[in-house]
Every structure is written in structure tokens, then in C-alpha cells.
Design a protein around this motif. Sequence first.
Motif, PDB file in Angstrom:
ATOM      1  N   ILE A   1       0.859  -1.182   0.000  1.00 52.34           N
ATOM      2  CA  ILE A   1       0.000   0.000   0.000  1.00 52.34           C
ATOM      3  C   ILE A   1       0.897   1.234   0.000  1.00 52.34           C
ATOM      4  O   ILE A   1       1.828   1.337   0.795  1.00 52.34           O
ATOM      5  CB  ILE A   1      -0.922   0.011   1.238  1.00 52.34           C
ATOM      6  CG1 ILE A   1      -1.923  -1.138   1.151  1.00 52.34           C
ATOM      7  CG2 ILE A   1      -1.635   1.347   1.382  1.00 52.34           C
ATOM      8  CD1 ILE A   1      -2.749  -1.330   2.421  1.00 52.34           C
ATOM      9  N   ALA A   2       0.612   2.171  -0.888  1.00 49.05           N
ATOM     10  CA  ALA A   2       1.392   3.414  -0.948  1.00 49.05           C
ATOM     11  C   ALA A   2       0.898   4.403   0.101  1.00 49.05           C
ATOM     12  O   ALA A   2       1.694   5.068   0.757  1.00 49.05           O
ATOM     13  CB  ALA A   2       1.319   4.035  -2.337  1.00 49.05           C
ATOM     14  N   LYS A   3      -0.420   4.516   0.240  1.00 48.69           N
ATOM     15  CA  LYS A   3      -0.991   5.362   1.286  1.00 48.69           C
ATOM     16  C   LYS A   3      -2.451   4.988   1.494  1.00 48.69           C
ATOM     17  O   LYS A   3      -3.136   4.547   0.573  1.00 48.69           O
ATOM     18  CB  LYS A   3      -0.830   6.854   0.971  1.00 48.69           C
ATOM     19  CG  LYS A   3      -1.606   7.348  -0.212  1.00 48.69           C
ATOM     20  CD  LYS A   3      -1.347   8.843  -0.454  1.00 48.69           C
ATOM     21  CE  LYS A   3      -2.143   9.312  -1.651  1.00 48.69           C
ATOM     22  NZ  LYS A   3      -1.862  10.680  -2.028  1.00 48.69           N
ATOM     23  N   ASP A   4      -2.881   5.170   2.717  1.00 42.60           N
ATOM     24  CA  ASP A   4      -4.270   4.913   3.065  1.00 42.60           C
ATOM     25  C   ASP A   4      -5.125   6.102   2.666  1.00 42.60           C
ATOM     26  O   ASP A   4      -4.653   7.235   2.606  1.00 42.60           O
ATOM     27  CB  ASP A   4      -4.419   4.679   4.578  1.00 42.60           C
ATOM     28  CG  ASP A   4      -3.777   3.373   5.019  1.00 42.60           C
ATOM     29  OD1 ASP A   4      -3.946   2.372   4.313  1.00 42.60           O
ATOM     30  OD2 ASP A   4      -3.107   3.374   6.064  1.00 42.60           O
ATOM     31  N   GLY A   5      -6.389   5.826   2.404  1.00 47.72           N
ATOM     32  CA  GLY A   5      -7.338   6.892   2.134  1.00 47.72           C
ATOM     33  C   GLY A   5      -7.809   7.528   3.427  1.00 47.72           C
ATOM     34  O   GLY A   5      -7.404   7.130   4.523  1.00 47.72           O
TER      35      GLY A   5
END
Length: 138
Positions: free
Chosen positions: A99-103
Motif C-alpha cells: 500500500i502506498a498510502k491509506d485513504g
Amino acid sequence: MIHLEHLNLVVADIPSTLNFYRAALPHWRIRGGDKGSWYGKPRNWVHFGDDYQYLTFNDSGEGQNRELSGHQVGLAHFAFVTSNLDALIARLTQAGFPIAKDGVEDPYRKNVYFVDPSGYEVEFVEYLSDLPSQRNSY
């Protein structure tokens, strides 16, 4: 009615790109592909999708994609809707894509961002409501 049919992406490597999108979209398939040229430069291309929409991958890219945390002109990200975000995350992480970033936290949707092998940021969204007023609240 108008809908988006395809995105045409120049990628660093078609096989590694297909690994990412096959994990994310297992119901899609290679619709076609061939060799060609683009403004005098040879390239391979593949259409990956279903009967209604697809991504085109071209392997004639040079250099790096735009810096995602920067402010350069270019594609920031594109998004797909999924009915099971947790299963999608499991498939991508099992295939080696973190995962690059969470929403952001939202009562009516879950989302997460990944970066594909060519540096394109891809958002995946699961809506938790069928009501447009809730799904599209900002």
C-alpha cells in the motif's frame, strides 16, 4: 450517456505492469496486443480489460513518471471501484505490491492507494452506501 472506455499508459515494462493489474483486476484479460511504432519509435502494446473498458500498456517509455508528491503537471492518479477492498488489498500485497498510502476515514467509503511498477498512482474505492448523497459527500 458517456463513459470512459480506456486509458492509454506508457509503461516501463509490460510484464511487470500486467502482474500488478492482474492482481488488482483478476476478471480482466489481455484483449489484444501487437507491435507498432509511435512517432518513429518502435513499441509493443497490450490492451488489458473486459469487454467494455480497458487499459492500454505501451512499452516505449523513457525516463521516470512524475513525482507523485510534487506539483508537476501530469496524471495524479486514477481510481477503480471495487466491491471488496480487503480482498483487493490482499491480492496486491500477496503479489508484492505494498500500500502506498491509506485513504481518508469516511463512514460511506473505504479507499487505498497503490503505485504500479511504472509509477502511476492507482486508487481503489469501496463504497459502503448506495445513496449518491452519501457516496459523494466531501
